[in-house]
Write an enzyme that holds these catalytic residues in place. Structure first.
Site, mmCIF file in Angstrom:
data_model
loop_
_atom_site.group_PDB
_atom_site.id
_atom_site.type_symbol
_atom_site.label_atom_id
_atom_site.label_comp_id
_atom_site.label_asym_id
_atom_site.label_seq_id
_atom_site.Cartn_x
_atom_site.Cartn_y
_atom_site.Cartn_z
ATOM 1 N N ASP A 27 -5.043 -3.348 28.994
ATOM 2 C CA ASP A 27 -4.657 -2.081 28.250
ATOM 3 C C ASP A 27 -4.240 -1.055 29.272
ATOM 4 O O ASP A 27 -4.428 -1.125 30.514
ATOM 5 C CB ASP A 27 -6.166 -1.626 27.634
ATOM 6 C CG ASP A 27 -6.021 -0.552 26.776
ATOM 7 O OD1 ASP A 27 -6.491 -0.515 25.597
ATOM 8 O OD2 ASP A 27 -5.173 0.463 27.102
ATOM 9 N N LYS A 55 6.302 1.220 13.905
ATOM 10 C CA LYS A 55 5.269 0.904 15.004
ATOM 11 C C LYS A 55 5.072 -0.576 15.084
ATOM 12 O O LYS A 55 4.424 -1.071 14.044
ATOM 13 C CB LYS A 55 4.160 1.564 14.273
ATOM 14 C CG LYS A 55 2.888 1.464 15.183
ATOM 15 C CD LYS A 55 1.463 2.332 14.339
ATOM 16 C CE LYS A 55 0.206 1.891 14.919
ATOM 17 N NZ LYS A 55 -0.507 0.994 13.943
ATOM 18 N N GLY A 82 0.972 -3.830 14.939
ATOM 19 C CA GLY A 82 2.051 -3.125 14.234
ATOM 20 C C GLY A 82 1.953 -3.178 12.866
ATOM 21 O O GLY A 82 2.066 -4.316 12.306
ATOM 22 N N ASP A 83 1.553 -2.084 12.520
ATOM 23 C CA ASP A 83 1.239 -2.217 10.978
ATOM 24 C C ASP A 83 1.897 -0.890 10.045
ATOM 25 O O ASP A 83 1.235 -0.493 9.186
ATOM 26 C CB ASP A 83 -0.302 -2.354 10.911
ATOM 27 C CG ASP A 83 -1.032 -0.812 11.422
ATOM 28 O OD1 ASP A 83 -0.048 -0.280 12.072
ATOM 29 O OD2 ASP A 83 -2.166 -1.106 11.226
ATOM 30 N N THR A 98 -8.414 6.246 16.154
ATOM 31 C CA THR A 98 -7.121 6.050 15.457
ATOM 32 C C THR A 98 -7.283 5.716 13.816
ATOM 33 O O THR A 98 -6.539 6.145 13.094
ATOM 34 C CB THR A 98 -6.486 4.942 16.040
ATOM 35 O OG1 THR A 98 -6.367 5.111 17.475
ATOM 36 C CG2 THR A 98 -4.978 4.367 15.627
ATOM 37 N N ARG A 119 0.709 -1.052 0.076
ATOM 38 C CA ARG A 119 -0.135 -0.027 0.092
ATOM 39 C C ARG A 119 0.962 1.250 -0.150
ATOM 40 O O ARG A 119 2.027 1.160 0.661
ATOM 41 C CB ARG A 119 -0.891 0.035 1.336
ATOM 42 C CG ARG A 119 -0.427 -0.010 2.396
ATOM 43 C CD ARG A 119 -1.297 -0.009 3.598
ATOM 44 N NE ARG A 119 -0.935 -0.463 4.847
ATOM 45 C CZ ARG A 119 -1.819 -1.058 5.730
ATOM 46 N NH1 ARG A 119 -2.906 -1.367 5.877
ATOM 47 N NH2 ARG A 119 -1.166 -1.533 6.830
ATOM 48 N N GLU A 170 -3.345 6.167 4.064
ATOM 49 C CA GLU A 170 -2.930 5.002 2.905
ATOM 50 C C GLU A 170 -3.860 4.739 2.020
ATOM 51 O O GLU A 170 -5.042 4.810 2.257
ATOM 52 C CB GLU A 170 -2.626 3.686 3.698
ATOM 53 C CG GLU A 170 -1.469 3.792 4.800
ATOM 54 C CD GLU A 170 -1.363 2.830 6.004
ATOM 55 O OE1 GLU A 170 -0.400 2.313 6.277
ATOM 56 O OE2 GLU A 170 -2.441 2.370 6.150
HETATM 57 P P1 NAD Z 1 -7.385 2.179 19.707
HETATM 58 O O1 NAD Z 1 -6.689 3.616 19.580
HETATM 59 O O2 NAD Z 1 -8.975 2.546 19.275
HETATM 60 O O3 NAD Z 1 -7.053 1.476 20.657
HETATM 61 C C1 NAD Z 1 -5.619 1.019 20.986
HETATM 62 C C2 NAD Z 1 -5.506 0.699 22.476
HETATM 63 O O4 NAD Z 1 -4.236 0.209 22.709
HETATM 64 C C3 NAD Z 1 -5.940 1.752 23.448
HETATM 65 O O5 NAD Z 1 -6.972 1.475 24.160
HETATM 66 C C4 NAD Z 1 -4.653 2.121 24.079
HETATM 67 O O6 NAD Z 1 -4.749 2.529 25.170
HETATM 68 C C5 NAD Z 1 -3.882 0.645 23.960
HETATM 69 N N1 NAD Z 1 -2.608 0.758 24.179
HETATM 70 C C6 NAD Z 1 -1.641 1.515 23.482
HETATM 71 N N2 NAD Z 1 -0.472 1.208 24.256
HETATM 72 C C7 NAD Z 1 -0.578 0.151 24.829
HETATM 73 C C8 NAD Z 1 0.376 -0.729 25.600
HETATM 74 N N3 NAD Z 1 1.611 -0.325 25.518
HETATM 75 N N4 NAD Z 1 -0.195 -1.813 26.360
HETATM 76 C C9 NAD Z 1 -1.523 -1.855 26.387
HETATM 77 N N5 NAD Z 1 -2.334 -1.145 25.744
HETATM 78 C C10 NAD Z 1 -1.952 -0.151 25.014
HETATM 79 O O7 NAD Z 1 -6.933 1.568 17.944
HETATM 80 P P2 NAD Z 1 -7.701 0.421 17.301
HETATM 81 O O8 NAD Z 1 -8.508 1.143 16.137
HETATM 82 O O9 NAD Z 1 -8.079 -0.685 18.273
HETATM 83 O O10 NAD Z 1 -6.666 -0.259 16.639
HETATM 84 C C11 NAD Z 1 -5.320 -1.016 17.147
HETATM 85 C C12 NAD Z 1 -4.146 -1.305 16.357
HETATM 86 O O11 NAD Z 1 -4.388 -2.291 15.414
HETATM 87 C C13 NAD Z 1 -3.676 0.132 15.852
HETATM 88 O O12 NAD Z 1 -2.371 0.044 15.756
HETATM 89 C C14 NAD Z 1 -4.356 -0.156 14.285
HETATM 90 O O13 NAD Z 1 -3.314 0.817 13.239
HETATM 91 C C15 NAD Z 1 -4.106 -1.484 13.968
HETATM 92 N N6 NAD Z 1 -4.888 -1.909 12.900
HETATM 93 C C16 NAD Z 1 -4.411 -3.203 12.307
HETATM 94 C C17 NAD Z 1 -5.043 -3.690 11.344
HETATM 95 C C18 NAD Z 1 -4.706 -4.990 10.632
HETATM 96 O O14 NAD Z 1 -5.077 -5.277 9.587
HETATM 97 N N7 NAD Z 1 -3.427 -5.401 11.058
HETATM 98 C C19 NAD Z 1 -6.211 -3.078 10.999
HETATM 99 C C20 NAD Z 1 -7.174 -2.243 11.918
HETATM 100 C C21 NAD Z 1 -6.332 -1.565 12.891
#
Ligand code: NAD
Length: 345
Positions: free
Chosen positions: A161, A231, A226-227, A84, A45, A56
């Protein structure tokens, strides 16, 4: 006319059909598309990175249907009252290039990411898995729990969390659905005794939310947070353990964005489509540790958009919108304007 599913209809469709049922059905579409992986155009992407986050574009095509998703990732957003991740996407007819389906994809991305996690867990997790650890209780978390229940029957969840309010929200959302949720006092406690560990945290940093010595034999790690370059979530030594095998979607993208960005360019990984297509084994023993280094790939979005389109066609969950200007004479685009009013010179 182009079919359009807006936020209101995506929410109604999801609530009225049931998110777990949708995730199960969508995981079948994703599996079908992984099986025919070689028929798709694939590129990593295109990311536009800033200190705030990333925006993206994710395109793909199977020669008949073209799809793209626009998605952002801004870990600092929740502290400013924004999410996010937000997204929208479209399907187009390759034969004439017209967009045929447009949808909100913030909710749909959470459903498709859970559906992908579920599809992968069906191949890699131990079938007798009973306990899920969730590290990260944000937007993706409940969907991830539903995905694991849909494929493995898991209803026991332990969660950690850094934000206690996020864990309270998760309990409030999951317990009425029949989940038994344990709020842990640390990541280590959440992971203890878990068969599947999902990491879904958001932090624009090389974080360590899962340490190598917490992982017990036979665990499936579903690492979705981690994406993005810079990160990551896992202690990198996890990937180097003798008993660990790392599975990825599209290596050229995962090597830039996934947990393996910390590894040399030739770090060995197994491509998931080959497991799904039966060309290579998935889990090889009950003590092996499997790691899905998930970053999210365009083909999953095409599958998700196809699934929604097929599900909502002919229902009240979809609207027709006038997205493409179509003059009666395809060469007389200007005529659409002049027919309506005299054009001042
Ligand atoms: P979000 O911001 O709604 O939730 C993330 C949570 O992580 C928060 O509640 C935060 O307090 C917590 N957090 C941060 N650092 C932490 C730590 N060290 N220990 C414990 N908890 C911690 O985000 P989201 O929409 O739920 O997305 C989560 C992650 O997934 C993001 O990084 C996003 O980019 C990723 N994501 C990946 C895909 C994929 O296909 N792989 C798809 C969607 C989202």
């Amino acid at each position: 006319m182009t079919l359009f599913v807006d936020v209101r209809n995506m929410v109604r469709w999801t609530a009225e059909t049931g998110p777990e049922r949708i995730i199960a059905g969508m995981s079948g579409y994703i599996e079908d598309d992984f099986r025919r992986w070689e028929s798709f155009d694939k590129i990593a992407r295109i990311g536009s990175h800033t200190p705030f986050g990333v925006i993206e574009l994710m395109p793909t095509s199977d020669g008949e249907t073209y799809a793209f998703k626009y998605v952002n990732g801004h870990p600092s957003n929740p502290a400013r009252g924004f999410q996010t991740v937000s997204a929208f996407g479209a399907l187009a007819d390759v034969s004439n290039g017209y967009p045929v389906f447009l949808a909100e994809m913030t909710l749909l991305t959470a459903l498709r990411t859970a559906a992908t996690s579920a599809m992968v867990a069906r191949h890699l997790a131990r079938p007798d898995s009973r306990r899920l650890a969730l590290i990260g209780a944000g937007s993706q978390s409940e969907f991830q729990a539903l995905g694991m229940r849909a494929v493995l029957g898991i209803s026991e969840v332990s969660v950690w969390d850094t934000d206690p309010a996020a864990m309270t929200k998760l309990v409030r959302n999951l317990e009425p659905l029949g989940f038994d949720v344990h709020v842990a006092a640390s990541g280590r406690e959440a992971v203890r005794g878990a068969d599947v560990v999902t990491t879904c945290t958001a932090d624009k940093a090389r974080a360590t939310v899962l340490s190598a010595d917490w992982i017990e034999p036979g665990v499936h790690v579903n690492a979705i947070g981690g994406d993005c370059p810079g990160k990551t979530e896992l202690d990198p030594t996890i990937l180097l353990r003798e008993d660990v095998e790392v599975f990825v979607e599209f290596p050229p993208q995962t090597r830039i964005e996934g947990e393996i960005q910390a590894m040399p360019a030739d770090f060995p990984v197994t491509e998931l489509w080959q497991v799904v297509a039966g060309r290579t084994p998935g889990r090889t023993s009950s003590s092996q540790v499997t790691v899905f280094d998930s970053v999210g790939f365009a083909i999953e979005d095409l599958s998700a958009l196809r699934y929604v389109r097929d599900s909502v066609r002919g229902t009240s969950w979809v609207d027709d919108i006038d997205l493409v200007a179509e003059p009666d004479d395809p060469k007389d685009l200007f005529g659409m304007v002049s027919a309506l009013s005299p054009i001042p010179s």
